[in-house]
Write a protein that holds these residues in place. Structure first.
Motif, PDB file in Angstrom:
ATOM      1  N   ALA A 109       0.836  -1.208   0.000  1.00  0.00           N
ATOM      2  CA  ALA A 109       0.000   0.000   0.000  1.00  0.00           C
ATOM      3  C   ALA A 109       0.869   1.256   0.000  1.00  0.00           C
ATOM      4  CB  ALA A 109      -0.931  -0.006   1.214  1.00  0.00           C
ATOM      5  N   ILE A 110       1.932   1.256   0.791  1.00  0.00           N
ATOM      6  CA  ILE A 110       2.846   2.413   0.845  1.00  0.00           C
ATOM      7  C   ILE A 110       3.566   2.586  -0.479  1.00  0.00           C
ATOM      8  CG2 ILE A 110       4.965   3.306   1.925  1.00  0.00           C
ATOM      9  CD1 ILE A 110       3.979   1.936   4.544  1.00  0.00           C
ATOM     10  N   ASP A 111       3.923   1.465  -1.114  1.00  0.00           N
ATOM     11  CA  ASP A 111       4.605   1.542  -2.400  1.00  0.00           C
ATOM     12  C   ASP A 111       3.705   2.159  -3.477  1.00  0.00           C
ATOM     13  OD1 ASP A 111       7.040   0.690  -4.017  1.00  0.00           O
ATOM     14  OD2 ASP A 111       5.404  -0.217  -5.170  1.00  0.00           O
ATOM     15  N   ILE A 112       2.416   1.876  -3.404  1.00  0.00           N
ATOM     16  CA  ILE A 112       1.490   2.399  -4.407  1.00  0.00           C
ATOM     17  C   ILE A 112       1.175   3.865  -4.134  1.00  0.00           C
ATOM     18  CG2 ILE A 112      -0.826   2.182  -5.395  1.00  0.00           C
ATOM     19  CD1 ILE A 112      -0.621  -0.857  -4.705  1.00  0.00           C
ATOM     20  N   LYS A 113       0.841   4.188  -2.910  1.00  0.00           N
ATOM     21  CA  LYS A 113       0.544   5.568  -2.486  1.00  0.00           C
ATOM     22  C   LYS A 113       1.224   5.777  -1.147  1.00  0.00           C
ATOM     23  CE  LYS A 113      -3.055   7.026  -5.205  1.00  0.00           C
ATOM     24  NZ  LYS A 113      -3.468   8.328  -5.627  1.00  0.00           N
ATOM     25  N   ILE A 114       1.733   6.931  -0.894  1.00  0.00           N
ATOM     26  CA  ILE A 114       2.550   7.174   0.291  1.00  0.00           C
ATOM     27  C   ILE A 114       1.736   7.302   1.585  1.00  0.00           C
ATOM     28  CG2 ILE A 114       2.637   9.683   0.058  1.00  0.00           C
ATOM     29  CD1 ILE A 114       5.616   7.467   0.999  1.00  0.00           C
ATOM     30  N   TYR A 115       0.469   7.708   1.495  1.00  0.00           N
ATOM     31  CA  TYR A 115      -0.252   8.040   2.720  1.00  0.00           C
ATOM     32  C   TYR A 115      -0.445   6.904   3.722  1.00  0.00           C
ATOM     33  CZ  TYR A 115      -4.636   6.563   0.400  1.00  0.00           C
ATOM     34  OH  TYR A 115      -5.611   5.866  -0.244  1.00  0.00           O
ATOM     35  N   PRO A 116      -0.465   5.627   3.352  1.00  0.00           N
ATOM     36  CA  PRO A 116      -0.545   4.596   4.397  1.00  0.00           C
ATOM     37  C   PRO A 116       0.692   4.562   5.315  1.00  0.00           C
ATOM     38  CG  PRO A 116      -1.271   3.688   2.315  1.00  0.00           C
ATOM     39  CD  PRO A 116      -0.673   5.038   2.026  1.00  0.00           C
ATOM     40  N   ALA A 117       1.751   5.245   4.923  1.00  0.00           N
ATOM     41  CA  ALA A 117       2.950   5.295   5.771  1.00  0.00           C
ATOM     42  C   ALA A 117       2.652   5.958   7.118  1.00  0.00           C
ATOM     43  CB  ALA A 117       4.071   6.046   5.054  1.00  0.00           C
ATOM     44  N   PHE A 118       1.598   6.760   7.201  1.00  0.00           N
ATOM     45  CA  PHE A 118       1.229   7.373   8.480  1.00  0.00           C
ATOM     46  C   PHE A 118       0.918   6.321   9.542  1.00  0.00           C
ATOM     47  CE2 PHE A 118       0.255  10.991   5.652  1.00  0.00           C
ATOM     48  CZ  PHE A 118       1.107  11.910   6.240  1.00  0.00           C
ATOM     49  N   PHE A 119       0.464   5.137   9.113  1.00  0.00           N
ATOM     50  CA  PHE A 119       0.171   4.076  10.075  1.00  0.00           C
ATOM     51  C   PHE A 119       1.448   3.540  10.726  1.00  0.00           C
ATOM     52  CE2 PHE A 119      -3.729   4.052   7.616  1.00  0.00           C
ATOM     53  CZ  PHE A 119      -4.676   3.997   8.620  1.00  0.00           C
ATOM     54  N   LEU A 120       2.582   3.794  10.119  1.00  0.00           N
ATOM     55  CA  LEU A 120       3.841   3.348  10.712  1.00  0.00           C
ATOM     56  C   LEU A 120       4.106   4.045  12.044  1.00  0.00           C
ATOM     57  CD1 LEU A 120       6.098   3.171   7.536  1.00  0.00           C
ATOM     58  CD2 LEU A 120       5.005   1.269   8.751  1.00  0.00           C
ATOM     59  N   LEU A 121       3.554   5.225  12.220  1.00  0.00           N
ATOM     60  CA  LEU A 121       3.720   5.940  13.498  1.00  0.00           C
ATOM     61  C   LEU A 121       3.183   5.114  14.663  1.00  0.00           C
ATOM     62  CD1 LEU A 121       2.771   9.577  12.462  1.00  0.00           C
ATOM     63  CD2 LEU A 121       5.037   8.700  13.061  1.00  0.00           C
ATOM     64  N   TYR A 122       2.058   4.458  14.459  1.00  0.00           N
ATOM     65  CA  TYR A 122       1.499   3.605  15.517  1.00  0.00           C
ATOM     66  C   TYR A 122       2.492   2.506  15.893  1.00  0.00           C
ATOM     67  CZ  TYR A 122      -1.031  -0.263  17.595  1.00  0.00           C
ATOM     68  OH  TYR A 122      -1.402  -1.295  18.408  1.00  0.00           O
TER      69      TYR A 122
END
Length: 182
Positions: A109-122
């Motif tokens: 998901a992060i590779d396709i669009k960057i915004y799921p990277a926000f879940f990495l904060l959790y």
């Protein structure tokens, strides 16, 4: 770049066979893919909510979900794909034995669009290092995999272009106004 958005070399490579097909066939295939993704999402939500049957899903959810998904079918957006990948990753990550496999959908998901990277904060805040390292490992594999087909130099050029596009994004350019301006 597709529709004003630059996709990763991996996603472009995976989607490239569709470029050889007539547009109406691509739309039909994308609709079927999204329908399948929607069923997977509903199945996982049903399991998470402890519902035992499809009949347990409230009747009013179906029209709302239909409205949301129909936009995906008609416009060829990847939002449902991103949502399903992210949701599956978050659900699977709660199961200790599935931590590494759970990182795969989030990395995609992060590779396709960057915004799921926000879940990495959790995962950073909860110190889930195994999960975070797994996501990072998958992202490296996804970045390098297209080199098998296009070669190292071309793949590095594509990754560089992706980095330039992502670093040049601004709210003013994308939305035509200053951030937080009404």
């Amino acid at each position: 770049a597709m529709g004003g958005y630059y996709y990763s070399p991996l996603f472009a490579w995976l989607g490239s066979p569709l470029g050889r097909l007539p547009w109406h066939i691509v739309r039909m295939l994308w609709a079927f893919l999204n329908l399948g993704l929607f069923v997977v999402l509903l199945r996982e939500v049903r399991k998470c909510a402890g519902l035992h049957s499809w009949k347990d899903i409230p009747f009013l959810w179906w029209p709302i979900a239909g409205i949301l998904v129909s936009g995906q079918f008609q416009t060829g957006q990847v939002s449902l794909l991103i949502s399903v990948l992210t949701f599956l990753s978050l659900v699977w990550s709660t199961r200790e034995e599935r931590e590494i496999p759970a990182a795969l959908p989030l990395a995609l998901a992060i590779d396709i669009k960057i915004y799921p990277a926000f879940f990495l904060l959790y995962f950073l805040l909860t110190q889930r290092w195994k999960f975070l390292l797994s996501v990072a490992g998958f992202l490296v594999v996804f970045a390098l995999a297209p080199a098998i087909v296009v070669g190292w130099t071309r793949n590095l050029d594509l990754l560089s272009l992706q980095g330039e596009v992502l670093s040049s994004v601004s709210l003013r350019e994308d939305f035509g106004r200053e951030p937080y301006q009404s």
